[in-house]
Design an enzyme around this catalytic site. Sequence first.
Site, mmCIF file in Angstrom:
data_model
loop_
_atom_site.group_PDB
_atom_site.id
_atom_site.type_symbol
_atom_site.label_atom_id
_atom_site.label_comp_id
_atom_site.label_asym_id
_atom_site.label_seq_id
_atom_site.Cartn_x
_atom_site.Cartn_y
_atom_site.Cartn_z
ATOM 1 N N SER A 57 38.304 -17.970 -11.952
ATOM 2 C CA SER A 57 36.870 -17.812 -12.185
ATOM 3 C C SER A 57 36.619 -16.640 -13.116
ATOM 4 O O SER A 57 37.440 -15.722 -13.229
ATOM 5 C CB SER A 57 36.150 -17.566 -10.855
ATOM 6 O OG SER A 57 34.814 -17.142 -11.056
ATOM 7 N N TYR A 60 35.553 -12.432 -3.493
ATOM 8 C CA TYR A 60 35.686 -13.587 -4.384
ATOM 9 C C TYR A 60 36.449 -13.192 -5.652
ATOM 10 O O TYR A 60 37.360 -13.901 -6.091
ATOM 11 C CB TYR A 60 34.299 -14.119 -4.734
ATOM 12 C CG TYR A 60 34.316 -15.383 -5.569
ATOM 13 C CD1 TYR A 60 34.647 -16.607 -4.994
ATOM 14 C CD2 TYR A 60 34.006 -15.358 -6.928
ATOM 15 C CE1 TYR A 60 34.664 -17.773 -5.745
ATOM 16 C CE2 TYR A 60 34.018 -16.516 -7.689
ATOM 17 C CZ TYR A 60 34.348 -17.715 -7.088
ATOM 18 O OH TYR A 60 34.374 -18.862 -7.835
ATOM 19 N N LYS A 105 40.141 -14.601 -6.969
ATOM 20 C CA LYS A 105 40.281 -15.299 -8.246
ATOM 21 C C LYS A 105 41.171 -14.537 -9.225
ATOM 22 O O LYS A 105 41.808 -15.142 -10.097
ATOM 23 C CB LYS A 105 38.897 -15.551 -8.853
ATOM 24 C CG LYS A 105 38.059 -16.536 -8.036
ATOM 25 C CD LYS A 105 38.778 -17.866 -7.838
ATOM 26 C CE LYS A 105 37.940 -18.891 -7.114
ATOM 27 N NZ LYS A 105 38.642 -20.195 -6.990
#
Length: 224
Positions: A116, A129, A133
């Site tokens: 991401s 997060y 990633k």
Amino acid sequence: AAVCIWGTNEAKNAAAVQKLRAHGVDALGLVCDVGDESAVERAFAATLDHFGRVDAFFANAGVTGANSVKSFVEMPTDEWRRVLRVNLDGAFYTLRAAARHMVASQRGGSLVVTSSLAALSGPPRKQHYAASKGGVVAMMQALAVELARHNIRANAIQPGWIDTAMTEKTLHWDKFAEKVLPRVPLRRWGQPADFGGIAVYLASDASSYHTGDTFLIDGGYTKF
């Protein structure tokens, strides 16, 4: 290609399988929570039972951080673990199962993970997060080096702002769109279909000499 889809939503799995079969594809859908190591092993065994082999594996499952988290210092440990359980541990369990099979089969193969922009941009209140990633990119680079002797390629895809069910509320929020969309040189949000080409490339022999890379597909967002 023959395609096996893993997901936690049985109805979505069935809809995807039906769509593939309408195009003459041998497709199978399996319910699997990738954060559950035993579930991954069962799903991979069922995949092999049906297809006999796996040549390309895409670790695409992911969850985002909860909007209820107001700051890093207030982030609950359970919330941190919830995200890493799927995004990082899940990638490890699934890629390990695929790599184990590919090494044993001696036919080579392709491993792909979805990263991401969060690995690059530092999203506030989404440190878990971002960590997950960024972690999968590092993992794929290490896999590319270790597994090359087995003719197994390992690459990551880094999507930009893509209009999906996960991002729908954010991308269609007027204030967000006004600030972010003008920073995308192609002047539109990405669509899932924008990743069909890279998926085919990485799954096929066309990428037989391409490993250890991260494909940033963001409409030019990070360059502007």
